[in-house]
Each structure stands twice: as C-alpha cells, then as structure tokens.
Scaffold this motif. Structure first.
Motif, short mmCIF file in Angstrom:
data_model
loop_
_atom_site.label_atom_id
_atom_site.label_comp_id
_atom_site.label_asym_id
_atom_site.label_seq_id
_atom_site.Cartn_x
_atom_site.Cartn_y
_atom_site.Cartn_z
N MET A 172 39.35 57.96 45.98
CA MET A 172 40.66 58.16 45.36
C MET A 172 41.35 56.86 44.98
N VAL A 173 40.57 55.77 44.85
CA VAL A 173 41.14 54.49 44.44
C VAL A 173 40.62 54.14 43.06
N SER A 174 41.53 53.80 42.16
CA SER A 174 41.16 53.48 40.78
C SER A 174 41.26 51.99 40.53
N SER A 175 40.78 51.56 39.39
CA SER A 175 40.80 50.14 39.04
C SER A 175 42.23 49.62 38.85
N GLY A 176 43.16 50.51 38.48
CA GLY A 176 44.54 50.07 38.25
C GLY A 176 45.19 49.55 39.52
N SER A 177 45.03 50.27 40.62
CA SER A 177 45.64 49.82 41.88
C SER A 177 44.95 48.56 42.39
N LEU A 178 43.66 48.43 42.14
CA LEU A 178 42.95 47.22 42.57
C LEU A 178 43.45 46.00 41.80
N ARG A 179 43.78 46.17 40.53
CA ARG A 179 44.34 45.04 39.76
C ARG A 179 45.68 44.60 40.36
N LYS A 180 46.50 45.55 40.74
CA LYS A 180 47.78 45.20 41.38
C LYS A 180 47.54 44.43 42.67
N LEU A 181 46.57 44.89 43.45
CA LEU A 181 46.25 44.22 44.71
C LEU A 181 45.79 42.79 44.46
N LEU A 182 44.90 42.62 43.51
CA LEU A 182 44.33 41.30 43.24
C LEU A 182 45.39 40.34 42.70
N ARG A 183 46.34 40.86 41.96
CA ARG A 183 47.42 39.99 41.45
C ARG A 183 48.37 39.59 42.56
N SER A 184 48.65 40.50 43.47
CA SER A 184 49.66 40.24 44.50
C SER A 184 49.11 39.45 45.68
N CYS A 185 47.86 39.68 46.04
CA CYS A 185 47.25 39.04 47.22
C CYS A 185 46.41 37.87 46.76
N SER A 186 47.06 36.74 46.56
CA SER A 186 46.38 35.57 45.98
C SER A 186 45.38 34.93 46.93
N GLN A 187 45.44 35.28 48.23
CA GLN A 187 44.51 34.72 49.21
C GLN A 187 43.28 35.60 49.44
#
Length: 610
Positions: free
Chosen positions: A560-575
């Motif tokens: 139930m996880v899509s690429s859109g939410s992963l992009r948000k995660l990758l942008r926000s979690c720079s580490q």
C-alpha cells in the motif's frame, strides 16, 4: 628506531625457529621424502559425494525459529532452488548484510588487537553422513554470492558415541571479504588444503559487509575419499596460544642472545622507556604477544603486563581456546575491562568450571562481556557473572539458545547494564520483566527471535515505565506485539533512535500505531517494518514529516505504498542511506531506477524472484 625494531624482530625469529624444531623426527623425514619426490598426494579410493545431513549450529539467520523460511536449516539435504537465482524462502539467509548494522548506535565498539586477517561475522556448522578426506566442497549460492570467507573441517564425528579427547579444527580454505560481479546463482568450489584426518563436520564462515543485499545459500556438497591420501610437504607445527611454556635452557639461550646483541650496540632495547616498549608491543596480536613473552625476561615483563590486556577479544581464536588457555591468561587479565569470548569453547573445549574460574579471578572490573554462541554456558555461569561483575554495562548472549530459561533471571542483578543482547535465546517473560524492573539504565536491548515470550504488550508497557533511556530496541519476529503495546512503548521511550518491528505481523496500520510512532520518536534513525503488509502512504508521509534524522527504513513486502509518498520521504529525510522496498507491489524496478537517479546518496533495495 630501526635498531630497536631489528632486535625485536630477532627475538621473534628466535622464538619461531625454536618452535619449528618441535616437529618429530618422523615428520621431518616424511617432509624430506615428499620434497625429494615432488609428488602431490593422490586419492587412494573412489570419491564420495554427499549433501549435508544436519545443521548443527549457526550464529544467526533471517528466518523464524518456528518455520523453515529463510532459516539455516534449509542447508540440510539436496538443493531446493539451485540453479535458479533470486530471493527464495527455501534458502538459508543470515541476519545481516552490508555495513548498515555497523553504522547504528547499537553497534558495539570494536576490540583492539583483533587480527587484520579475522573478518568472520557469521558461521554455520554442517554434519555429513560419512567422514572423508575432503577433495572438494561446493556451496550452491543462489543470491548475492561472495560472502563465504573461510571453510574449516573438524576431527570430531558428531554422530560418534565416543568423541575424541582432542577436537581439532583445520582451515581448508580462506579468503578476503568480497562480492561476486553479479547477484546471480553460482557454484562456489575453492581449492582446498589437504588435511590428515577424515571429517564429516564442516564449518562455513561468512562476511557480508561488501554485499548489496542478503546472501542466500541453498546446499553444500562435500566430496572426499575414505582412505587417507599420502600427505604432501611437511608443515611447521602451529604455534598455539596454549603452547606457552619454555624449558629453562631455551630461556637462558634467548637471554644470552639478548645480552650479546645489547653489548654489540644493536639497539640497546632495554634502555628504552618502559612506556615506549609497552606502546610497541601493544600493536601485536595475542598469539604474537604470547610468543614474544618467551624470548627474554625483559619482553616477558612487558608482554605479561596486565595493562596490555585491558580489552581482549578471543573470538578469532575460537578453534584453539580451552580451559588451559584461560588458565594461562588469568594472571595477565587482572585489569581487564572488555572481554570477547564469542563462538569459543564449544564441544567441551571450555567448561563451565574453567569459565567460572576465569571470571572469578578477572571479572571484577569487566564492563563489557561478549558471549555470543557460547554453548558451554550454564545457570551457574550466569550466577557467577551476576555476582562477580557488578560494573558490567554490556552483555551479549546472542544465539545462546541452549541456555536454560531460568538462567536469565540472574541478569537482573546487573543493574548497571546499558546494552543487553538476547537474540535467539529462550528467555521467558518472568525473567525479562525482572531484568527490565531492575536494569533501568538500559539503552540498547535486543529481543529479536525470543520465542518464549508470552505477551510482548506487557513487556512493551514495562519498558515504557522502567527504561525511558532506551535508544535502540530490536523486536524482530516478536509475533504477539499489538498496537496497544507499541503505543505505550513509544509514549514512554521517547529517546528511541532504532526500532526493529520486522515481521511483527500483529501490528495494523489502520490502528494509527505507525503514525503515532512517527510523531512520538523525532530522533528515529532506523525503522524496520519488514513484511508488514498494512504499511501505507500515510505512514510514510508521517515519517517524512516528523523523522528528519531517518537513515535506515525497511518496508519490504507492503502493498500500500506508492512512489509518491517515497518521493516525499526522500526529499524530507536528507540523511537517508538505506531504503528497502523489496516485494512492494506498487514499486517496480523502473520506479526504483528513477528514484535512485533522483537521490543517488540513498541505497534503494529491490530484491527479485525468478
């Protein structure tokens, strides 16, 4: 500086040369005949081929203690997968890969004096039906091969009713940590060293630090002959850490050599400051330190100084460590603070009596004790540790799966504990609750694959009340933890940086427990939600909003996880360094390639099955 190093080297050479004469006359004659004939040994009988009959011991596995998926037990018998490649549940998979675990806050500090040649991180021991003189060993690797770095053979027949008094291990092959050029399946069959005893007990040691994903093994084939081959060239007897005594004549000869070199002006080694000589010998490994102590009285004084043994790792010498070894080291370790006995002493090499004697003599100052896979441990041993080591801060009992459940109750007396590893042990709930009640300074706790626990919600609630300093908690494959226990845990343990909830199938995202986890744990750096099918986009977005320090995230298997939410995660979690999206049905290989291009600093994992 050069003269003093020359003299030190000379003492070392004298010691080696003296030991080289310890071979019998018959061995030397056989060596001479072999060199004269210049012939390699040949099999004297038909070669036998056999698959592993039984898995006897191992240090870790990815799978559950109550199933066969991804467990070491899959290495017994014929192959299930080979020659297919990919991620299959019917294979044997170790618990770790890469360097991710070494980068976590819960990782232990390395030990000084560990030999540069020791790279082993995990092992498995396999028993075969018939003892043979090995001619070949073939390991069928089906996914991300290259982890095997050492293969050993044992003189003990595990099926014999009359085990020998002296159990020997010989290295058949050794190599450096590596990885194969491709993750595809392969048949690994290195060239083996010849040994002079038949064996049906083989040990594989692995190092997965260079691999990009979990290595998977399918089967092991042992080939060999039943009749003893003619031995090839004579080899110098191995200098063991238990072979540490010299005759009076040998010591006098070494001292005479030292005296003559000093008088001739070669370094005046004994004129150096005590601290400088201490610094020089501090770079030696333990066996070299023991050998050098035999060369002269001056170096014996330095090599036996308890300050050289403040921390000591005996894990690299697991195959040779005995009660005698511990007894010899006892007088040197009176100031020891950190001790690593992991993998040592099994099959009677170290007895509970020998271990307890050592701990009683040297354990008062211990702050760290590593006992992973030490199957000689008994309840009496645990009682001695509890009574003798009041300052102990770190205790590792990983994979001590033969230790009786009642033995763990003694740990509650170690009230200074900061780090406690109980992975794959049979600790029960009563003992654990007692530990949590009294060991309130705990910062790192590993309860992965502890299958004897009745109710993890009760454990989580007690941790929330008593252990508010927790920084890491491993609940890998804890089957009965629910959202109620998790909610209480994250409410009380707000300092958590690492939380492993992999394969905790009773947790449901619909309860809001993962969203609340993200909001309550702003310091979170590592989160494993492996194989939880309910993790969804809203959970990932909560992590992106509240956990900016996140470095490792495993959501393998969610649908139930899509690429859109992963992009948000990758942008926000720079580490972020590691993101495992294997078997996530909405994340295909093309999406992984796209995200990897946009965020090259993140290692995005996507395993496959063919």
């Amino acid at each position: 500086m050069f003269p003093m190093l020359t003299l030190l080297s000379m003492f070392y050479y004298i010691c080696l040369r003296r030991r080289s004469r310890s071979g019998t006359r018959g061995e030397v004659l056989n060596s001479r005949r072999a060199m004269e004939s210049n012939q390699r040994s040949l099999p004297l009988s038909v070669e036998v081929e056999q698959y592993a009959k039984e898995v006897l011991d191992f240090s870790s596995h990815y799978g559950s203690e109550n199933s066969m998926s991804y467990t070491m037990w899959n290495l017994a018998g014929m192959p299930n997968v080979f020659p297919s490649s990919g991620d299959f549940t019917q294979t044997a998979v170790f618990r770790m890969y890469g360097t991710w675990w070494e980068q976590c806050a819960s990782a232990p500090l390395p030990f000084r004096r560990t030999p540069l040649s020791f790279h082993s991180q995990d092992y498995i021991e396999l028993a075969f039906e018939e003892p043979v003189y090995p001619t070949a060993i073939e390991v069928l690797e089906t996914y991300h091969p290259g982890a095997i770095i050492q293969i050993l053979a044992c003189s003990l027949n595990p099926f014999s009713q009359n085990p020998p008094a002296d159990v020997r291990w010989e290295v058949l092959w050794t190599g450096q940590p590596s990885k194969a050029l491709t993750p595809q399946a392969r048949q690994f069959s290195p060239s083996l060293k010849q040994i002079n005893f038949p064996t049906n007990l083989i040990r594989l040691e692995v190092n997965s630090s260079l691999l990009e994903y979990y290595t998977e093994l399918d089967a092991v084939i042992l080939r060999g002959v039943k009749q003893r081959p003619v031995l090839s060239l004579y080899k110098m007897p191995l200098i063991d850490i238990i072979d540490l005594s010299d005759s009076e004549e040998e010591r006098e000869a070494a001292e005479d050599a030292s005296s003559s070199k000093s008088s001739s002006g070669n370094g005046y080694f004994n004129k150096l400051p005590y601290e400088l000589i201490q610094l020089i010998v501090s770079h030696l490994t333990l066996p070299d330190l023991c050998r050098l102590a035999q060369s002269c009285k001056l170096l014996q004084q330095h090599c036996c100084d308890p300050l050289q043994y403040i921390q000591l790792s005996l894990q690299p010498y697991w195959a040779r460590l005995t009660d005698t070894s511990l007894g010899y080291l006892q007088n040197r370790c009176t100031l020891i603070q950190r001790l690593n006995l992991s993998w040592t002493g099994n099959r009677g090499a170290v007895t509970p009596t020998g271990f307890c004697s050592f701990v009683k003599a040297c354990g008062a100052g211990l702050v760290c004790l590593e006992l992973s896979c030490c199957h000689f441990l008994t309840e009496g041993c645990m009682e001695v540790i509890a009574q003798t080591c009041p300052a102990l801060q770190e205790l590792n009992l990983s994979s001590c799966d033969r230790l009786h459940p009642q033995a763990f109750s003694h740990i509650a007396q170690l009230t200074s504990l900061r780090r406690l590893i109980l992975y794959r042990t049979k600790i029960e709930q009563t003992a654990l609750l007692s530990i949590v009640t009294f060991c309130t300074q705990l910062q790192h706790l590993n309860l992965g694959s502890c299958v004897m626990m009745e109710d993890y919600d009760v454990v989580a609630s007690m941790l929330a009340v008593r252990c508010r300093l927790l920084r890491s908690l491993d609940l890998w494959r804890c089957k009965n933890l629910t959202e109620r226990g998790l909610t209480e845990l994250v409410s009380g343990c707000r300092l958590l940086e690492e939380l492993d909830l992999g394969w905790c199938s009773t947790l449901q995202s619909s309860s809001g427990c993962f969203a609340q986890l993200a909001r309550r744990l702003p310091r979170l750096r590592k989160l494993f939600l492996t194989a939880n099918r309910t993790v969804c986009d809203s959970d990932i977005e909560e992590l992106a909003a509240h956990c900016p320090a996140l470095q490792h995230l495993d959501i393998l298997g969610t649908r139930m996880v899509s690429s859109g939410s992963l992009r948000k995660l990758l942008r926000s979690c720079s580490q972020l360094l590691l993101l495992d999206v294997s078997f996530c049905s909405q994340i295909d290989a093309r999406t992984v390639q796209e995200l990897s291009g946009l965020f090259p600093a993140v290692s995005i994992k996507k395993s496959f099955t063919q």
